[in-house]
Design an enzyme around this catalytic site. Structure first.
Site, PDB file in Angstrom:
ATOM      1  N   ASP A 152       7.614  -0.100   2.499  1.00  0.00           N
ATOM      2  CA  ASP A 152       6.952   0.071   1.201  1.00  0.00           C
ATOM      3  C   ASP A 152       6.197  -1.222   0.862  1.00  0.00           C
ATOM      4  OD1 ASP A 152       6.379   1.327  -1.240  1.00  0.00           O
ATOM      5  OD2 ASP A 152       8.190   0.539  -2.205  1.00  0.00           O
ATOM      6  N   GLY A 160       5.010   4.407  -8.361  1.00  0.00           N
ATOM      7  CA  GLY A 160       5.363   4.209  -9.767  1.00  0.00           C
ATOM      8  C   GLY A 160       5.702   5.509 -10.459  1.00  0.00           C
ATOM      9  N   ILE A 206      10.051   6.785  -5.702  1.00  0.00           N
ATOM     10  CA  ILE A 206      11.036   6.628  -6.776  1.00  0.00           C
ATOM     11  C   ILE A 206      11.979   5.470  -6.454  1.00  0.00           C
ATOM     12  CG2 ILE A 206      12.977   7.746  -7.964  1.00  0.00           C
ATOM     13  CD1 ILE A 206      11.451  10.454  -7.224  1.00  0.00           C
ATOM     14  N   SER A 214      12.820   2.893  -9.547  1.00  0.00           N
ATOM     15  CA  SER A 214      13.421   2.502 -10.835  1.00  0.00           C
ATOM     16  C   SER A 214      14.507   3.474 -11.302  1.00  0.00           C
ATOM     17  CB  SER A 214      12.335   2.370 -11.908  1.00  0.00           C
ATOM     18  OG  SER A 214      11.454   1.328 -11.564  1.00  0.00           O
TER      19      SER A 214
HETATM   20  O1  G3H Z   1       7.145  -0.778  -5.759  1.00  0.00           O
HETATM   21  C1  G3H Z   1       8.060  -1.529  -5.483  1.00  0.00           C
HETATM   22  C2  G3H Z   1       9.408  -1.019  -5.232  1.00  0.00           C
HETATM   23  O2  G3H Z   1      10.003  -0.475  -6.398  1.00  0.00           O
HETATM   24  C3  G3H Z   1      10.253  -2.070  -4.618  1.00  0.00           C
HETATM   25  O3  G3H Z   1      10.601  -3.053  -5.511  1.00  0.00           O
HETATM   26  O4  G3H Z   1       9.913  -5.171  -4.427  1.00  0.00           O
HETATM   27  O5  G3H Z   1      11.682  -5.102  -6.233  1.00  0.00           O
HETATM   28  O6  G3H Z   1      12.159  -4.194  -3.935  1.00  0.00           O
HETATM   29  P1  G3H Z   1      11.112  -4.474  -4.975  1.00  0.00           P
HETATM   30  P1  13P Z   2       9.033   3.231  -9.724  1.00  0.00           P
HETATM   31  O1  13P Z   2       9.176   1.820 -10.194  1.00  0.00           O
HETATM   32  O2  13P Z   2       8.359   4.080 -10.750  1.00  0.00           O
HETATM   33  O3  13P Z   2      10.328   3.811  -9.279  1.00  0.00           O
HETATM   34  O4  13P Z   2       8.055   3.214  -8.450  1.00  0.00           O
HETATM   35  C1  13P Z   2       8.556   2.888  -7.182  1.00  0.00           C
HETATM   36  C2  13P Z   2       7.478   2.691  -6.177  1.00  0.00           C
HETATM   37  O5  13P Z   2       6.320   3.012  -6.364  1.00  0.00           O
HETATM   38  C3  13P Z   2       7.870   2.091  -4.898  1.00  0.00           C
HETATM   39  O6  13P Z   2       6.769   1.833  -4.083  1.00  0.00           O
HETATM   40 ZN    ZN Z   3       4.982   1.267  -5.119  1.00  0.00          ZN
END
Ligand code: G3H
Ligand code: 13P
Ligand code: ZN
Length: 311
Positions: free
Chosen positions: A82, A214, A257, A259
């Site tokens: 990711d 997001g 997903i 958060s």
């Molecule tokens: O979009 C980002 C993901 O929610 C991952 O978050 O970089 O805090 O692991 P993180």
């Molecule tokens: P959320 O913060 O809405 O869960 O999005 C997660 C995300 O886009 C990870 O790449």
């Molecule tokens: Zn993301």
């Protein structure tokens, strides 16, 4: 069953009008909660690892945990990087067994984003790995992703065809008003997504899988539990579920997903400690936290993504 790419998953999802859940994973309990839910619902899955997750848990631990989940569930699971931000990070994940990577060049100019994404695609495809690119910038703050509201921008539909043709990407993340984290809209602001942009993008890219980042709903029940048990998140607001369902019926094949998983886990642990202030065995509070993640993911698979029974 071995790890799979998302190619076949996306094709079926596009044709079937549903989306695959891409859930961020950081430890064993999160992986178990998600995969147990998917097994019960017979759903295909994308488990995704951010560079922050990789730094926290280490690459090898996460890969082995996901391999264990496949052994346990026999489900088609795609292991995805990711928000990869460099060629080197993508290469390291490809070499280390991931079946999908995202190269997030959205902070670069259009030309530089194309050049970087193309380089990753060439390496990935030579190794049987698929690639997600990004055009447009989502607002929000997470570990390694930090974009202010002023720097955020919607995807320009006029750019998508050229981007996909020149890079060879397998899927495209677009910005239509979602954002990372638990504070997606200001208090009193009506949540809105630019479905007109999604519609325009899918006209330019018929049959091509679109990705929504997001996309947590910031489930109010979890926020309430957190706030009732010593937390302070009064203004947390997410994407309404009916909007995500609508996106899944359109060209969106992957919904990210993270958060909501964090909130499910934190709500459960806060509540546990309030009710059992003398407990200190991590298994005692991680067990209900894992069960809460499982319940949340089952709800998403059935009521939001519509991918239950599609494995
Ligand atoms: O979009 C980002 C993901 O929610 C991952 O978050 O970089 O805090 O692991 P993180
Ligand atoms: P959320 O913060 O809405 O869960 O999005 C997660 C995300 O886009 C990870 O790449
Ligand atoms: Zn993301």
């Amino acid at each position: 069953m071995a790890l799979v790419t998302s190619k076949e998953m996306f094709q079926k999802a596009y044709e079937g009008g549903y989306a695959i859940g891409a859930f961020n994973v950081n430890n064993m309990e999160i992986i178990q909660g998600i995969t147990e839910a998917a097994k019960e619902e017979n759903a295909p899955l994308i488990l995704q690892v951010s560079s922050g997750a990789r730094n926290y848990a280490k690459h090898a631990y996460l890969v082995k945990l996901v391999e264990a989940a496949i052994e346990d569930t026999d489900l088609p699971i795609c292991l995805h990087l990711d928000h990869g931000d460099t060629f080197e990070l993508c290469k390291s994940c490809i070499d280390g067994g991931f079946t999908s990577v995202m190269i997030d060049g959205s902070h670069h100019s259009f030309e530089d984003n194309i050049a970087l994404t193309k380089k990753v695609v060439e390496y990935a495809h030579a190794h049987g790995v698929v690639v997600e690119g990004e055009l447009g910038r989502l607002a929000g703050i997470e570990d390694a992703v930090n974009v202010s509201d002023a720097d955020a921008s919607y995807t320009d539909p006029d750019q998508v065809q050229e981007f996909v043709e020149k890079t060879g990407v397998d899927s495209l993340a677009i910005a239509i008003g979602t954002s990372h984290g638990a504070y997606k809209f200001k208090p009193g602001q009506k949540p809105q997504l630019r479905f007109d942009i999604l519609e325009e993008v899918s006209k330019r890219l018929p049959g091509f899988p679109i990705v929504l980042h997001g996309a947590s709903s910031v489930i109010p029940e979890f926020v309430d539990i957190i706030n009732a048990n010593g937390g302070k998140m009064p203004d947390a607001i997410g994407i309404p579920e009916d909007m995500l369902r609508q996106a899944a019926r359109m060209a969106v094949c992957k919904i990210n997903i993270d958060s909501d998983l964090r909130l499910a886990m934190t709500a459960s642990i806060r509540q546990y400690f309030n009710e059992h202030p003398d407990h200190f065995d991590p298994r005692q509070y991680l067990k209900p936290a894992r069960a809460n993640i499982k319940k949340l993911v089952q709800h998403k698979l059935v009521n939001v993504l519509g991918c239950n029974g599609k494995a």
